[in-house]
Motif scaffolding. Structure first.
Motif, mmCIF file in Angstrom:
data_model
loop_
_atom_site.group_PDB
_atom_site.id
_atom_site.type_symbol
_atom_site.label_atom_id
_atom_site.label_comp_id
_atom_site.label_asym_id
_atom_site.label_seq_id
_atom_site.Cartn_x
_atom_site.Cartn_y
_atom_site.Cartn_z
ATOM 1 N N ASP A 209 5.779 6.866 -9.400
ATOM 2 C CA ASP A 209 5.367 5.464 -9.443
ATOM 3 C C ASP A 209 4.101 5.195 -8.639
ATOM 4 O OD1 ASP A 209 7.496 4.625 -11.078
ATOM 5 O OD2 ASP A 209 8.849 4.524 -9.353
ATOM 6 N N SER A 210 3.602 6.188 -7.929
ATOM 7 C CA SER A 210 2.342 6.029 -7.212
ATOM 8 C C SER A 210 1.213 5.777 -8.202
ATOM 9 C CB SER A 210 2.033 7.272 -6.370
ATOM 10 O OG SER A 210 3.019 7.471 -5.378
ATOM 11 N N GLY A 211 0.284 4.912 -7.837
ATOM 12 C CA GLY A 211 -0.836 4.622 -8.727
ATOM 13 C C GLY A 211 -1.559 3.353 -8.324
ATOM 14 N N ARG A 212 -2.545 2.993 -9.120
ATOM 15 C CA ARG A 212 -3.357 1.798 -8.869
ATOM 16 C C ARG A 212 -2.852 0.676 -9.777
ATOM 17 N NH1 ARG A 212 -8.153 -0.416 -10.941
ATOM 18 N NH2 ARG A 212 -9.474 -1.447 -9.383
ATOM 19 N N TYR A 213 -2.421 -0.437 -9.176
ATOM 20 C CA TYR A 213 -1.812 -1.533 -9.920
ATOM 21 C C TYR A 213 -2.733 -2.758 -9.884
ATOM 22 C CZ TYR A 213 2.577 1.079 -10.011
ATOM 23 O OH TYR A 213 3.538 2.030 -10.238
ATOM 24 N N SER A 214 -2.735 -3.493 -10.998
ATOM 25 C CA SER A 214 -3.483 -4.748 -11.109
ATOM 26 C C SER A 214 -2.741 -5.677 -12.059
ATOM 27 C CB SER A 214 -4.915 -4.508 -11.599
ATOM 28 O OG SER A 214 -4.907 -3.844 -12.854
ATOM 29 N N GLN B 197 8.735 -4.830 -4.667
ATOM 30 C CA GLN B 197 8.336 -5.950 -5.511
ATOM 31 C C GLN B 197 6.830 -6.171 -5.421
ATOM 32 O OE1 GLN B 197 10.688 -9.346 -4.307
ATOM 33 N NE2 GLN B 197 12.453 -8.710 -5.517
ATOM 34 N N LEU B 198 6.197 -6.314 -6.586
ATOM 35 C CA LEU B 198 4.783 -6.652 -6.687
ATOM 36 C C LEU B 198 4.692 -8.049 -7.302
ATOM 37 C CD1 LEU B 198 4.980 -3.436 -6.750
ATOM 38 C CD2 LEU B 198 2.715 -3.497 -7.780
ATOM 39 N N ARG B 199 3.870 -8.931 -6.712
ATOM 40 C CA ARG B 199 3.804 -10.327 -7.151
ATOM 41 C C ARG B 199 2.399 -10.686 -7.611
ATOM 42 N NH1 ARG B 199 8.481 -12.840 -5.468
ATOM 43 N NH2 ARG B 199 9.676 -11.711 -3.866
ATOM 44 N N CYS B 200 2.355 -11.607 -8.605
ATOM 45 C CA CYS B 200 1.090 -12.073 -9.171
ATOM 46 C C CYS B 200 1.259 -13.551 -9.545
ATOM 47 C CB CYS B 200 0.731 -11.234 -10.401
ATOM 48 S SG CYS B 200 -0.778 -11.746 -11.253
ATOM 49 N N ARG C 139 -5.104 -2.339 -6.646
ATOM 50 C CA ARG C 139 -4.801 -1.765 -5.342
ATOM 51 C C ARG C 139 -3.878 -0.578 -5.527
ATOM 52 N NH1 ARG C 139 -2.470 -5.088 -0.053
ATOM 53 N NH2 ARG C 139 -2.627 -3.347 1.439
ATOM 54 N N HIS C 140 -4.123 0.486 -4.731
ATOM 55 C CA HIS C 140 -3.338 1.713 -4.862
ATOM 56 C C HIS C 140 -2.060 1.620 -4.040
ATOM 57 C CE1 HIS C 140 -3.040 5.936 -6.084
ATOM 58 N NE2 HIS C 140 -2.428 6.127 -4.921
ATOM 59 N N MET C 141 -0.952 2.007 -4.648
ATOM 60 C CA MET C 141 0.344 2.061 -3.971
ATOM 61 C C MET C 141 0.807 3.509 -3.934
ATOM 62 S SD MET C 141 3.937 0.029 -4.749
ATOM 63 C CE MET C 141 4.250 0.878 -6.317
ATOM 64 N N THR C 142 1.101 4.003 -2.741
ATOM 65 C CA THR C 142 1.528 5.390 -2.550
ATOM 66 C C THR C 142 3.013 5.421 -2.245
ATOM 67 O OG1 THR C 142 -0.658 5.953 -1.664
ATOM 68 C CG2 THR C 142 1.135 7.496 -1.233
ATOM 69 N N ILE C 143 3.718 6.295 -2.948
ATOM 70 C CA ILE C 143 5.147 6.483 -2.722
ATOM 71 C C ILE C 143 5.336 7.793 -1.985
ATOM 72 C CG2 ILE C 143 7.428 6.534 -3.772
ATOM 73 C CD1 ILE C 143 5.847 3.942 -4.216
ATOM 74 N N GLU C 144 5.941 7.740 -0.810
ATOM 75 C CA GLU C 144 6.116 8.913 0.038
ATOM 76 C C GLU C 144 7.588 9.261 0.165
ATOM 77 O OE1 GLU C 144 4.371 7.691 3.660
ATOM 78 O OE2 GLU C 144 2.292 7.824 2.934
ATOM 79 N N ASP C 145 7.865 10.587 0.288
ATOM 80 C CA ASP C 145 9.235 11.047 0.500
ATOM 81 C C ASP C 145 9.675 10.725 1.921
ATOM 82 O OD1 ASP C 145 9.578 12.090 -2.047
ATOM 83 O OD2 ASP C 145 8.627 13.988 -1.507
ATOM 84 N N VAL C 146 10.978 10.671 2.103
ATOM 85 C CA VAL C 146 11.528 10.443 3.430
ATOM 86 C C VAL C 146 11.300 11.690 4.271
ATOM 87 C CG1 VAL C 146 13.619 9.933 4.738
ATOM 88 C CG2 VAL C 146 13.253 8.885 2.505
ATOM 89 N N SER D 54 0.816 -1.213 0.000
ATOM 90 C CA SER D 54 0.000 0.000 0.000
ATOM 91 C C SER D 54 0.848 1.261 0.000
ATOM 92 C CB SER D 54 -0.932 0.008 1.215
ATOM 93 O OG SER D 54 -0.171 -0.077 2.417
ATOM 94 N N ALA D 55 2.082 1.187 0.520
ATOM 95 C CA ALA D 55 2.938 2.379 0.583
ATOM 96 C C ALA D 55 4.390 1.954 0.553
ATOM 97 C CB ALA D 55 2.640 3.185 1.844
ATOM 98 N N ALA D 56 5.234 2.887 0.111
ATOM 99 C CA ALA D 56 6.678 2.665 0.078
ATOM 100 C C ALA D 56 7.370 4.013 0.135
ATOM 101 C CB ALA D 56 7.092 1.893 -1.174
#
Length: 311
Positions: A197-202, A146-149, A218-225, A137-139
């Motif tokens: 790279d934030s967005g909804r992945y399927s 890594q995203l797995r399917c 599912r939405h993945m959010t990329i946040e700054d440090v 959900s976040a990174a």
């Protein structure tokens, strides 16, 4: 007339000399592939030398060889859901349990070669199910993600494609790409994620059997440090180190860690006091035990002349 009479026995002799073919067994298709719950046709074609009523048997190979068709009847799980035409067998509504290698055997006792056989392999195809997707959900920017399917039930094994915001992600072909896609394992890997790279992945799974299937996006959010939090944490750690160091120095300076320190003397004096009290208690116990003590009578001593006297 004489020539004709000579030709007839020659023809009969030649007919007897022509070798007759023994029993032969073959199939139109050695590898049969059908979708699950469809009908599978396992062909078996035979020709005999003399026997007009040979014995037909079908067997399935596995850990143990089991009968499919024997003595004019289907056996076991095939009873009531299979039919035979000549020696060709049709299995109705096959499942994964029906997949395997089958053998058609023709036995002709009156032939010179009285046994023939052929093998047919049945493969049951399964369309892809909804794949299981692992999408964080976040990174944090700059980290590896890594995203797995994966779909473990499709036959043949499925291949995978990833979508971002419903747009197909093309597997990159150059080494400097920010992400990699393995269409066989279903792995989508980012070497170092960024804000964009934030967005909804399927993920979509397909194997050419039936319709492709997709997992829920599912939405993945990329946040700054958070630099401020990092700086505060570093300052707090440094302060703790300084305080601990100064405290240890002052304690050492005041002689806390020296042998003659009051803390040690206190414990020594306490130990001596406890020993003294124990000694007194022991003496009191001995005195108490000697209150009723009566010394034993002494033996009479030999008389010794201690003073001179005159009669």
């Amino acid at each position: 007339m004489e020539r004709r009479s000579l030709c007839v026995p020659i023809v009969i002799l030649l007919m007897q000399c022509v070798p007759s073919l023994p029993v032969t067994v073959s199939t139109n298709k050695q590898k049969v592939e059908v979708r699950e719950f469809a009908d599978a046709v396992l062909s078996c074609i035979f020709r005999t030398e003399r026997d007009q009523n040979p014995r037909i048997e079908w067997k399935k190979k596995g850990k143990d060889v089991s009968f499919v068709y024997f003595d004019g009847h289907f056996r076991g799980p095939f009873e009531g859901r299979a039919s035979i035409d000549g020696a060709t067998v049709t299995l109705h509504k096959v499942t994964q349990e029906d997949a395997g290698e089958y053998r058609c055997e023709i036995s002709a006792p009156f032939d010179s070669v009285n046994l023939g056989e052929t093998n047919v392999t049945l493969r049951v195809l399964v369309p892809p199910n909804t794949p299981a997707c692992e999408i964080p959900s976040a990174a944090v920017t700059g980290s590896s993600v890594q995203l797995r399917c994966r779909d473990h039930q499709s036959i043949p094994p499925a291949t995978y494609a990833w979508y971002k915001n419903d747009q197909l992600m093309i597997p990159p072909r150059h080494a400097n790409a920010t992400y990699l896609i393995n269409t066989i394992t279903g792995l989508l890997e980012f070497k170092a994620v960024a804000k964009e790279d934030s967005g909804r992945y399927s993920c979509r799974a397909s194997n050419g059997v039936g319709k492709p299937t997709m997992c829920e996006g599912r939405h993945m959010t990329i946040e700054d440090v958070n630099v401020t939090s990092v700086v505060v944490a570093v300052v707090v750690i440094c302060l703790l180190v300084v305080v601990c160091g100064c405290g240890g120095f002052l304690m050492h300076r005041n002689g806390f860690f020296t042998p003659g320190h009051r803390g040690r003397s206190f414990w020594i004096s306490e130990c001596h006091g406890a020993a003294h009290i124990s000694s007194q208690n022991l003496n009191r116990t001995e005195d108490t035990s000697n209150v009723n003590y009566i010394p034993p009578p002494q033996e009479p001593q030999d008389f010794k002349h201690t003073q001179s006297f005159m009669l």
